[in-house]
Design a protein around this motif. Structure first.
Motif, PDB file in Angstrom:
ATOM      1  N   THR A 369      20.008 -13.365 -10.539  1.00 49.53           N
ATOM      2  CA  THR A 369      19.866 -12.662  -9.272  1.00 49.53           C
ATOM      3  C   THR A 369      19.401 -13.609  -8.174  1.00 49.53           C
ATOM      4  O   THR A 369      19.894 -13.555  -7.032  1.00 49.53           O
ATOM      5  CB  THR A 369      18.879 -11.495  -9.421  1.00 49.53           C
ATOM      6  OG1 THR A 369      19.335 -10.622 -10.461  1.00 49.53           O
ATOM      7  CG2 THR A 369      18.760 -10.714  -8.125  1.00 49.53           C
ATOM      8  N   ASN A 373      21.430 -14.271  -4.699  1.00 48.22           N
ATOM      9  CA  ASN A 373      20.792 -13.957  -3.418  1.00 48.22           C
ATOM     10  C   ASN A 373      20.686 -15.195  -2.528  1.00 48.22           C
ATOM     11  O   ASN A 373      20.921 -15.130  -1.316  1.00 48.22           O
ATOM     12  CB  ASN A 373      19.399 -13.366  -3.656  1.00 48.22           C
ATOM     13  CG  ASN A 373      19.452 -11.975  -4.251  1.00 48.22           C
ATOM     14  OD1 ASN A 373      20.485 -11.302  -4.220  1.00 48.22           O
ATOM     15  ND2 ASN A 373      18.346 -11.517  -4.809  1.00 48.22           N
ATOM     16  N   LYS A 376      24.111 -16.184  -1.155  1.00 52.69           N
ATOM     17  CA  LYS A 376      24.585 -15.252  -0.121  1.00 52.69           C
ATOM     18  C   LYS A 376      23.985 -15.576   1.237  1.00 52.69           C
ATOM     19  O   LYS A 376      24.617 -15.365   2.285  1.00 52.69           O
ATOM     20  CB  LYS A 376      24.238 -13.824  -0.526  1.00 52.69           C
ATOM     21  CG  LYS A 376      24.822 -12.746   0.372  1.00 52.69           C
ATOM     22  CD  LYS A 376      24.524 -11.354  -0.196  1.00 52.69           C
ATOM     23  CE  LYS A 376      25.130 -10.266   0.692  1.00 52.69           C
ATOM     24  NZ  LYS A 376      24.897  -8.912   0.127  1.00 52.69           N
TER      25      LYS A 376
END
Length: 634
Positions: A369, A373, A376
């Motif tokens: 994750t 993240n 992004k």
């Protein structure tokens, strides 16, 4: 399997300025020993002092058995559950997302997916990573994991009669009962992870985005789904330590997340004469003969003969085929079955291409994750130029400083920045690039805005380097292009592990089946991103070294080689032998086995731990390669 390993790559010990008499330059640095200080030396973060001195002074030495005698026989801190998930039951989460149903290991729903446990502190003087950053990825760097807290919930530390796997029963274990008091003893005798994954997904199906529809429905945000693909092969041996890691991966990525991930085994059937596509019984028998029972119902078969049908010849000649093997062989085209798999599973938004000799000492969901993240949030401006360098926090400072430094160095060198698709080169044709990859403004006009909030198409774990500036052995293995023209511009990342977006894997597939374009596995996905303007990043995950390098020399060696043969992605790869993550690392496997309580090079083992500071406790880190996990305990 480490693509591009084996006999083709080798360490060339030529006499050049990287080398001193008696060994390579880095071998003269002080050894770091804080990794081996055990749980009896745990201190809260506020009291922790790393041993790294970056070769300015002698680093603190390993705590001796005599000094250890004054320490408490038990860990001074208690293990706590490590929970990196959103608070699924909170008002804030429920306001924006559909409800998350709890998932279980068994069909009767009596055994919930277990937690893992870490210590809220670190062994005194444990090293810090040399490149990569927990802080930049927003990961917890104030916790460490011992073998019982990490793998006790998956069968480590109790025997087969109790449903465990055996190892750990006779290792140093002071205080380990505190983990089992919280997790209990879980009987994995009849575990079926495929069934558990499917049941978890069905309970949570309303959470996920339909790829053909909007990501927001009924006023709630839908979650994108991931396929975690483990590339394995017939004849692979699954030892107990491997199974702990696989159970952890499935539980932490899939069950604990409410079905956000599915883990798949993509099993290469080496014998092309086995009629796996003609007979369901043969198909199932092949799985049962080559996979542990608990993974039977999450395994997909493929063969090289099948790939030859799916991507039929002719492919044309490569600029160079140093492997000397056919284009449909797994060595040169390990991405073919991943491309095929993605076409069969349009329900996934992301595809993680994983290898069987990878291990993660930490929590999988936190790691995956955090990478997504971080990727992004990255702007497109300077993204390729940053991705070709190692981020060394002690040398570069903050990520913003690193970004400014890279921009300045490239301007001073007169390098033209990469901005949008790189498709203006002599070639034999390309499929059209996605229209959204055209830059909305010029490079100079952009204020690090374009790309922020855009999912990465490619996340890799080593820098995205230009093979033409190195003597990497496979830099000219590009197939299907006009070999009378110059070789197309390329990028590569050593080790094939990566996260692919659906957009990327579809473009890879289209280029392959329409134009018969392909390249060596470590070069093909990055090059497709380069040619078509897709978003590619090298995620700065923390990497440790066994010696106390001077960071200015590290930056020189890894980021500014003066000649192609000095590059760490060629003859200079010896510089990574002492790292925790690279295809040829020796330190990575040794550290992993020591953490498991095994003797390595005459050090470690049960007696050493009992007379010393106890078992090791390490921060989260990605290990590669792990070629074996069997060592003496004493």
């Amino acid at each position: 399997m480490a693509i591009a390993g084996g006999g083709i790559r080798h360490h060339v010990k030529s006499k050049h300025k990287d080398e001193k008499p008696g060994g390579f330059y880095w071998q003269h640095y002080n050894r770091l020993n804080g990794y081996y200080n055990g749980v009896r030396t745990l201190v809260p973060w506020s009291q922790y002092r790393p041993e790294n001195r970056y070769n300015i002074t002698e680093p603190p030495r390993l705590i001796t058995s005599k000094e250890a005698a004054s320490l408490s026989p038990m860990p001074p801190l208690d293990p706590v559950a490590f929970n990196p998930y959103p608070d699924y039951g909170s008002y804030e989460y429920m306001k924006e997302h559909p409800k998350v149903a709890r998932c279980y290991l068994d069909s009767e729903e009596r055994v919930p997916a277990p937690d893992v446990y870490g210590y809220p502190g670190l062994p005194q003087n444990m090293s810090v990573p040399f490149y990569g950053s927990y802080q930049e990825l927003e990961m917890d760097d104030e916790v460490c994991f011992d073998r019982f807290g990490r793998f006790g919930p998956y069968g480590y530390g109790y025997n087969y009669t109790q449903g465990g796997l055996g190892p750990g029963n006779f290792s140093e274990n002071a205080g380990s009962e505190k983990v089992f008091e919280k997790t209990g003893i879980i009987d994995y005798t009849n575990m079926d992870w495929g069934r558990a994954q499917r049941a978890c997904l069905q309970k949570n199906i309303g959470r996920f985005a339909d790829p053909a529809k909007n990501e927001v429905a009924d006023g709630k945000k839908k979650i994108k789904r991931h396929a975690y693909i483990l590339r394995t092969w017939t004849g692979f041996y699954y030892n107990e330590h491997q199974i702990y890691s696989l159970r952890a991966m499935i539980n932490e990525l899939s069950l604990k997340s409410g079905g956000e991930y599915d883990v798949h085994f993509l099993l290469h059937v080496k014998n092309n004469s086995i009629p796996i596509w003609a007979d369901k019984e043969v198909y199932q028998k092949t799985i049962e003969e080559n996979m542990p029972r608990e993974f039977w119902h999450m395994t997909t078969l493929w063969s090289e003969a099948q790939m030859e049908l799916y991507y039929p010849p002719p492919f044309g000649e490569a600029f160079e085929n140093r492997a000397g093997s056919g284009i449909h062989g797994v060595y040169r085209s390990a991405h073919f079955p991943v491309q095929w798999f993605a076409q069969q599973h349009p329900e996934y938004d992301f595809f993680w291409n994983w290898e069987m000799d990878m291990r993660y000492l930490g929590h999988y969901y936190e790691f995956n994750t955090a990478l997504g993240n971080w990727a992004k949030k990255q702007p497109r401006k300077g993204i390729w130029e940053r991705a070709e360098r190692f981020y060394i926090p002690e040398y570069h400072g903050t990520w913003d400083n690193f970004t400014e430094l890279v921009e300045r160095e490239n301007r001073e060198a007169g390098r033209e920045p990469i901005w949008g698709p790189v498709n203006q080169f002599p070639n034999s044709g390309m499929i059209p690039s996605p229209p959204e990859t055209t830059p909305p403004r010029t490079y100079d006009e952009d204020n690090y805005e374009w790309g922020v909030g855009e999912e990465a198409d490619l996340i890799v774990f080593n820098p995205l380097f230009d093979p033409s500036t190195t003597n990497w052995v496979f830099k000219l293995d590009a197939t299907g292009y006009n070999t009378t023209l110059p070789v197309p511009p390329r990028r590569s990342a050593i080790i094939t592990v990566a996260r692919y977006s659906k957009r990327l894997v579809n473009v890879m597939h289209e280029e392959t089946f329409r134009l018969r374009h392909t390249m060596f596995p470590e070069m093909w996905p990055p090059t497709v991103c380069l040619h078509h303007g897709l978003k590619a990043v090298y995620a700065p995950h923390p990497v440790y070294f066994d010696r106390d390098w001077e960071v200015n020399y590290m930056d020189k060696v890894f980021n500014h080689p003066q000649h192609e043969w000095e590059s760490p992605f060629g003859w200079g790869e010896h510089n990574l032998l002492g790292s925790s993550f690279y295809y040829n690392s020796g330190f990575s496997g040794a550290l992993w086995r020591r953490w498991f309580g095994q003797r390595e090079n005459g050090e470690g083992g049960k007696t050493h731990e009992e007379k010393g500071t106890g078992r090791m406790c390490l921060r989260s880190m990605l290990h590669h390669p792990i070629k074996h996990e069997r060592g003496a305990l004493d």
